[in-house]
Design a protein around this motif. Structure first.
Motif, short mmCIF file in Angstrom:
data_model
loop_
_atom_site.label_atom_id
_atom_site.label_comp_id
_atom_site.label_asym_id
_atom_site.label_seq_id
_atom_site.Cartn_x
_atom_site.Cartn_y
_atom_site.Cartn_z
N PRO A 170 0.82 -1.23 0.00
CA PRO A 170 0.00 0.00 0.00
C PRO A 170 0.85 1.27 0.00
O PRO A 170 0.54 2.23 -0.72
CB PRO A 170 -0.81 -0.12 1.29
CG PRO A 170 -0.86 -1.58 1.57
CD PRO A 170 0.45 -2.13 1.11
N GLY A 171 1.96 1.27 0.74
CA GLY A 171 2.82 2.45 0.79
C GLY A 171 3.46 2.74 -0.55
O GLY A 171 3.51 3.89 -1.00
N ALA A 206 0.81 4.13 -2.75
CA ALA A 206 0.46 5.51 -2.36
C ALA A 206 1.54 6.48 -2.84
O ALA A 206 1.24 7.57 -3.32
CB ALA A 206 0.32 5.59 -0.84
N ASP A 207 2.82 6.07 -2.74
CA ASP A 207 3.92 6.96 -3.16
C ASP A 207 4.09 7.02 -4.67
O ASP A 207 4.85 7.84 -5.17
CB ASP A 207 5.26 6.43 -2.58
CG ASP A 207 5.29 6.53 -1.08
OD1 ASP A 207 4.42 7.22 -0.53
OD2 ASP A 207 6.16 5.89 -0.45
N THR A 249 -3.10 -0.54 7.06
CA THR A 249 -2.04 0.42 6.74
C THR A 249 -2.62 1.81 6.47
O THR A 249 -1.91 2.81 6.60
CB THR A 249 -1.19 -0.03 5.53
OG1 THR A 249 -2.09 -0.35 4.46
CG2 THR A 249 -0.35 -1.24 5.85
N ASN A 250 -3.90 1.87 6.08
CA ASN A 250 -4.61 3.14 5.94
C ASN A 250 -3.90 4.13 5.01
O ASN A 250 -3.85 5.32 5.28
CB ASN A 250 -4.77 3.76 7.35
CG ASN A 250 -5.83 4.86 7.36
OD1 ASN A 250 -6.80 4.79 6.62
ND2 ASN A 250 -5.63 5.87 8.19
N GLN A 251 -3.33 3.61 3.95
CA GLN A 251 -2.65 4.48 2.98
C GLN A 251 -3.67 5.06 2.00
O GLN A 251 -4.68 4.42 1.72
CB GLN A 251 -1.60 3.68 2.19
CG GLN A 251 -0.42 3.22 3.02
CD GLN A 251 0.58 4.33 3.28
OE1 GLN A 251 0.49 5.42 2.72
NE2 GLN A 251 1.53 4.07 4.16
N PRO A 252 -3.41 6.25 1.48
CA PRO A 252 -4.37 6.87 0.55
C PRO A 252 -4.28 6.28 -0.86
O PRO A 252 -3.65 6.85 -1.75
CB PRO A 252 -3.95 8.34 0.56
CG PRO A 252 -2.48 8.30 0.89
CD PRO A 252 -2.25 7.11 1.75
N VAL A 253 -4.86 5.11 -1.04
CA VAL A 253 -4.89 4.46 -2.36
C VAL A 253 -6.35 4.11 -2.66
O VAL A 253 -7.18 4.12 -1.76
CB VAL A 253 -4.03 3.16 -2.38
CG1 VAL A 253 -2.57 3.48 -2.16
CG2 VAL A 253 -4.53 2.15 -1.35
N ASN A 254 -6.63 3.81 -3.92
CA ASN A 254 -8.02 3.46 -4.28
C ASN A 254 -8.20 1.96 -4.37
O ASN A 254 -7.37 1.27 -4.97
CB ASN A 254 -8.37 4.08 -5.64
CG ASN A 254 -8.37 5.59 -5.58
OD1 ASN A 254 -8.55 6.17 -4.50
ND2 ASN A 254 -8.14 6.23 -6.71
N HIS A 314 -2.85 3.66 -7.36
CA HIS A 314 -2.42 5.02 -7.02
C HIS A 314 -3.57 5.96 -7.37
O HIS A 314 -4.28 5.75 -8.35
CB HIS A 314 -1.17 5.35 -7.84
CG HIS A 314 -0.57 6.67 -7.53
ND1 HIS A 314 0.00 6.94 -6.31
CD2 HIS A 314 -0.46 7.81 -8.27
CE1 HIS A 314 0.46 8.19 -6.31
NE2 HIS A 314 0.19 8.73 -7.49
N SER A 315 -3.73 7.03 -6.57
CA SER A 315 -4.93 7.86 -6.77
C SER A 315 -4.86 8.75 -8.02
O SER A 315 -5.89 9.18 -8.51
CB SER A 315 -5.17 8.71 -5.53
OG SER A 315 -4.00 9.45 -5.27
#
Ligand code: PRT
Ligand code: ZN
Length: 286
Positions: free
Chosen positions: A57-58, A61-62, A78-83, A187-188
């Protein structure tokens, strides 16, 4: 060089084999020889990164990877900002609370003030606070199931699949707090080209998944049974009916859901169907 999509998959573990099989079933060829950390597909503009599942996930996200396959439990923890793009249906498991087998349990409130060991502190604490339970969460990274027997905690919260690990450690499952399966994440902000590649991949994944849930059925029937058999078969459109060389008989072909097959098999035979064949479908485009 034209753009490629970078796909993160687990290097080795419970997700790896099914993830790689799905990609191969999507017609994408690549080499993942032992120890390889990267591999380029030979017939699709994609590169694979083989990673620990917790890191995926990291990386997504990156933007180090564009998309990835992981367990939903890891995604939420992990609560990463991904879709979350698509559910993949494999590596199904549940995150459950368990206590020593000999202890009584009637309600979640029995865990009030108790110590709970877990590798999923975020999911657990969200669940507990939603249910107004105050407990002492001990985060440990592995072998969670031994925590009660060594006196570290009163309960555990861990992944359960068959339940045999709990059983062999003298524990019983008392609450399911989360259900998980493998998911495709992205990735967003993918570029247009990578979005197109992702859409191509999703289209292929859906075709493979639909095919896995359906079977092609062929059977022979006397002509006067055809109408009845047609009404039993829940086909994609209407069944194909072809005359047999033998006078008065025909062959009926259709597509049915695997689960439906077992429901209708007896009615098909009673209606006069013979020589029933059920065969797998490789790809299915609706
Ligand atoms: O090395 P890396 O960090 O990449 O892998 P990992 O060891 O962290 O993860 P891995 O490969 O064990 O699991 C990857 C994902 O598979 C998890 O995040 C879940 O989404 C999913 N999954 C499905 C499971 C299980 N089933 C499972 N049974 N993950 C773990 N288990 C473990 C569980 O932790 C417990 O120890 O299996 C035991 C329970 O199994 P049963 O069958 O005895 O109930
Ligand atoms: Zn891991």
């Amino acid at each position: 060089m034209s753009e490629i999509i970078r796909i993160a998959v687990q290097k080795s573990g419970r997700l790896s084999e099914d993830s790689l099989n799905l990609i191969r079933e999507c017609g994408i060829q690549f080499n993942n020889g032992t120890g390889k950390l990267k591999s380029e597909a030979s017939n699709f503009p994609a590169e694979f990164l083989f990673l620990r599942d917790d890191d995926i996930p990291g990386y997504v996200a990156d933007g180090v990877a564009d998309i990835g396959i992981i367990g939903e439990n890891v995604l939420v923890e992990t609560n990463q900002p991904v879709n979350l793009i698509h559910r993949l249906g494999f590596s199904r498991c549940r995150l459950s609370l368990a206590i020593p087998r000999g202890e009584d349990y009637t309600h979640l409130t029995d865990l009030q003030g108790k110590r709970i060991a877990t590798s999923y502190p975020r999911i657990l604490s969200n669940f507990l606070s939603k249910n107004d339970i105050q407990a002492d969460i001990h985060e440990i990274s592995g072998s969670v199931e031994i925590a009660p027997s060594i006196g570290l905690t009163d309960a555990i919260c861990d992944i359960v699949s068959s339940g045999s690990t709990l059983m062999s450690n003298g524990l019983k499952e008392v609450e399911v707090i989360f259900r998980s399966e493998a998911v495709l994440i992205a990735h967003s902000q993918l570029s247009d080209v990578r979005t197109q590649l992702l859409n191509k991949l999703i289209f292929r994944i859906k075709s493979v998944q639909t095919a896995q849930n359906n079977k092609y059925i062929l059977l022979n029937a006397p002509n006067d049974a055809v109408e009845h058999i047609k009404s039993i078969l829940p086909g994609m459109k209407s069944p194909t009916i072809v005359p047999l060389a033998e006078e008065g008989w025909c062959s009926i072909h259709s597509v049915i859901k695997e689960n439906d097959f077992w429901e209708i098999i007896d009615s098909l035979r009673e209606a006069g169907a013979q020589g029933i064949l059920v065969v797998p479908i490789e790809k299915m485009i609706l």
